[in-house]
Design an enzyme around this catalytic site. Structure first.
Site, PDB file in Angstrom:
ATOM      1  N   LYS A 281       0.803  -1.189   0.017  1.00 49.91           N
ATOM      2  CA  LYS A 281       0.009   0.046  -0.057  1.00 49.91           C
ATOM      3  C   LYS A 281       1.008   1.248  -0.006  1.00 49.91           C
ATOM      4  O   LYS A 281       1.806   1.343   0.942  1.00 49.91           O
ATOM      5  CB  LYS A 281      -0.808   0.063   1.225  1.00 49.91           C
ATOM      6  CG  LYS A 281      -1.938   0.944   1.420  1.00 49.91           C
ATOM      7  CD  LYS A 281      -2.990   0.652   2.146  1.00 49.91           C
ATOM      8  CE  LYS A 281      -4.166   1.563   2.167  1.00 49.91           C
ATOM      9  NZ  LYS A 281      -5.137   1.342   3.254  1.00 49.91           N
ATOM     10  N   GLU A 366     -19.434  -4.254  10.925  1.00 51.72           N
ATOM     11  CA  GLU A 366     -20.213  -3.269  11.515  1.00 51.72           C
ATOM     12  C   GLU A 366     -21.279  -3.762  12.176  1.00 51.72           C
ATOM     13  O   GLU A 366     -21.666  -3.371  13.408  1.00 51.72           O
ATOM     14  CB  GLU A 366     -20.787  -2.059  10.515  1.00 51.72           C
ATOM     15  CG  GLU A 366     -19.975  -1.207   9.999  1.00 51.72           C
ATOM     16  CD  GLU A 366     -19.101  -1.640   8.737  1.00 51.72           C
ATOM     17  OE1 GLU A 366     -18.181  -0.817   8.229  1.00 51.72           O
ATOM     18  OE2 GLU A 366     -19.422  -2.877   8.369  1.00 51.72           O
ATOM     19  N   ARG A 394     -25.245  -0.248   7.804  1.00 53.10           N
ATOM     20  CA  ARG A 394     -25.033  -1.675   7.418  1.00 53.10           C
ATOM     21  C   ARG A 394     -25.218  -2.366   8.635  1.00 53.10           C
ATOM     22  O   ARG A 394     -25.373  -3.599   8.589  1.00 53.10           O
ATOM     23  CB  ARG A 394     -23.516  -1.764   7.091  1.00 53.10           C
ATOM     24  CG  ARG A 394     -23.086  -1.079   5.759  1.00 53.10           C
ATOM     25  CD  ARG A 394     -21.445  -0.864   5.829  1.00 53.10           C
ATOM     26  NE  ARG A 394     -20.695  -2.146   5.767  1.00 53.10           N
ATOM     27  CZ  ARG A 394     -20.355  -2.941   4.800  1.00 53.10           C
ATOM     28  NH1 ARG A 394     -20.660  -2.341   3.506  1.00 53.10           N
ATOM     29  NH2 ARG A 394     -19.812  -3.725   4.754  1.00 53.10           N
TER      30      ARG A 394
END
Length: 640
Positions: A281, A366, A394
């Site tokens: 990344k 979540e 969510r």
């Protein structure tokens, strides 16, 4: 001329050899850094997928073949390669390119995304549609290792493995989601990357081949060319194989030649295939490699140093919340904090450092976060779940079924509520009031400034039931942060300005815009009262009804959809009390999604500014006069 300037569509990428693709990768990285330094955006994820995206465009035939990007925050390279380079400087700007895939933007964007863990489900849907129609094309889902902490990804893989239809899943494993990954899946992938059995097996194989005359060295050279693509042959016990996928990897995600070769192999394999790609990344830009979390999503910065260009100003609501959580944690040993892969974004890192045993990062999960909080609460602790408004969507069932149904004292600290800005439709926090207001027993608050945020957090923690406070992204108003936080009386608002002609009920920081609008209206001879309702549920019914009677005209202002929001709550109250003669004008977001752009630009477009509020007040007052005139006219005609 740069190679990048010659790329108009994916077919142009197919014409390039591997050496040219490596040169193109370097040019793309420079373009990414230059543009995102000005516009802000998701830099580190995109720097990490340059070679992977080039390989995908080289091997697959877009737009016939479908590529679905999980979350979609890593689609910038894809946009550059699909004819959008000339508009790339408009990235995330109002009226410009979205920072996420958008079907309305390009035929090369197969599916709109913005939230995590959805790609495999959507890709399987495309694959099944292909099979039902008798078509013949490839479907590819690109998902990060962080997104695999979301249960939905495994639900889709379980189904795909059962169906055995042709589907390719690219696991982009960069050892990061937004922050460092957590949980069993992260540990599993780490073991796969470092399994000593692979190293031993490779060494033993090399020794054996070297002892074979003539043939051995030639085979060894082939293996060395393929490098880690052979790793999938010797890493045992793959979870993905057990789920019904053919597993290929792990392979070097920055070796474009190797990527092309393995993707061709995946394309030729029948049934579901998972290609495990190891990437870095922030690859190619040192500041992002060193600090990928900060460069995951970043505002404008100096490309030479990587330092943000942000000016000094008041503390953010997020940082004020984080500091107050530490203070509350010092007073209450039963207070625990939960986040779903957003410890930095929600401001909980100070709490995590101060109380590591009372801090829980559950990864991108979540639903689990909310039910985990319910369990902790039922066992006697006081959980605070810090979550973005858009991600709370969510886990609505968990709020209702696992928290509210038992009346459990769980606090929802809803960050990024209202207009968020450049991330656009998928990230605007415009639905939380509607989702929560209908839940029995739920207390819902919105602070007008950062000091009131502190008081409301104390209120929510003290309350013996489910409570939510919503606050915006970005800097606070700049009010003094003085004294200890004091719990507020539940369901009580405050009058900030007197006025006889109209009462403006503004929610959250829009209170300050309403006060400015009242000043502007005073110059036009209109005396407007300004009320800070504080609570959306329960409403301060006495206060609202008093001002409805005093002025006969109310204007509600909210940074939220109108359907089911604060204005709806006021209308319901007036209807229930028979106040049918009161003129009410509700200012908020109509029945539409709000696109991307700077937050202040969006608010101006939506009329959520002092000028916009003043205009709405005048509209409401004019409407009231017209209504009265029509009634008088009707009575006159009837002889009354």
């Amino acid at each position: 001329m740069n190679l990048l300037d010659k790329i108009r569509e994916p077919a142009d990428v197919k014409k390039l050899n591997n050496t040219e693709l490596e040169k193109l990768a370097a040019e793309i990285r420079r373009e990414l850094v230059r543009t995102v330094a000005r516009t802000g955006g998701h830099l580190a994820p995109n720097l990490g997928v340059v070679e992977l995206t080039l390989a995908l465009h080289s091997v697959f035939d877009l737009p016939r073949d479908k590529i679905i990007w999980d979350v979609g925050h890593q689609c910038y390279v894809h946009k550059i390669l699909t004819g959008r380079l000339s508009r790339f400087a408009t990235l995330r700007q109002y009226g410009g390119l979205s920072g996420f895939p958008k079907r309305a933007e390009s035929l090369y964007d197969a599916f709109d995304t913005g939230h995590s863990s959805t790609s495999i489900s959507a890709a399987l849907g495309f694959a099944l549609a292909r099979d039902l129609k008798g078509d013949d094309y490839q479907v590819v889902a690109v998902i990060g290792d962080g997104a695999l902490t979301g249960g939905m990804a495994f639900e889709a893989m379980n189904h795909a493995g059962h169906l055995k239809t042709n589907l390719i899943v690219i696991l982009n494993d960069n050892e990061m989601s937004i922050s460092a990954p957590v949980g069993g899946m992260a540990a599993y992938l780490s073991r796969m990357r470092t399994d000593p059995m692979y190293s031993r097996s490779k060494e033993e194989l090399e020794n054996l081949l070297n002892r074979l005359p003539h043939v051995g060295p030639r085979v060894l050279k082939v293996i060395e060319r393929l490098k880690d693509s052979f790793k999938y042959l010797v890493v045992p016990g793959m979870l993905f194989e057990e789920l019904g996928f053919t597993y290929l990897g792990p392979i070097d995600g920055h070796n474009v030649a190797l990527l092309k070769e393995v993707l061709q192999r995946a394309r030729a394999t029948r049934g579901p295939v998972l290609v495990h790609v190891i990437t870095t990344k922030g690859k190619g830009y040192r500041p992002a490699e060193v600090n990928p979390g900060r460069f995951h999503g970043i505002g404008p910065f100096d490309p030479e140093t990587g330092e943000p260009l942000k000016k000094e100003g008041p503390p953010t609501y997020t940082s004020v919340f984080g500091a107050e959580m530490v203070r509350q944690g010092e007073k209450n040993s039963q207070l625990v904090a939960i986040t779903a892969a957003m410890p930095e974004g929600t401001g909980l890192m100070p709490f995590a450092r101060r109380f590591p045993k009372r801090f829980f990062d559950v990864g991108i999960a979540e639903q689990h976060a909310l039910t985990l909080a319910a369990g902790l609460s039922a066992a006697g602790f006081k959980p605070v779940v810090a979550i973005y408004s858009t991600f709370l969507q969510r886990a609505v069932d968990q709020v209702i079924h696992d928290i509210a149904l038992m009346g459990l004292p769980v606090v929802l600290a809803i960050d990024r509520a209202g207009v968020v800005g450049e991330d656009g439709e998928t990230h605007q926090g415009l639905f939380d009031l509607t989702l929560l207001r209908c839940v029995p027993g739920m207390v819902v608050m919105a602070p007008k400034d950062e000091q009131e945020l502190r008081h409301m957090l104390a209120t929510a923690i003290q309350y013996n039931g489910p409570a939510a406070l919503r606050y915006p992204r970005g800097e606070g108003i700049g009010v003094p942060l003085t004294g200890p936080a004091q719990p507020l009386p539940i369901g009580r608002g405050e009058v900030l300005r007197q006025g006889k002609d109209v009462a403006i009920l503004a929610l959250g920081p829009l209170v300050y815009a309403a006060l400015a609008a009242a000043e502007e209206l005073a110059g036009r001879g209109i005396e407007a009262a300004v009320i800070n309702p504080r609570f959306v549920k329960p409403l301060d019914a006495d206060l609202i009804l008093t001002w409805a009677d005093k002025t006969g005209c109310l204007v509600t202002v909210e940074e939220h959809v109108l359907a089911g929001g604060f204005g709806s709550a006021v209308l319901e109250l007036l209807a229930a009390m028979g106040k049918t003669g009161v003129r009410v004008h509700c200012l908020g977001i109509d029945d539409k999604f709000v696109g991307h752009g700077k937050a202040d630009v969006l608010r101006e477009h939506l009329g959520l500014t002092p000028a916009g509020i003043a205009a709405s007040v005048q509209e409401a007052l004019a409407g009231r006069k017209k209504t009265v005139a029509r009634k008088l006219s009707a009575r006159e005609i009837s002889g009354g």
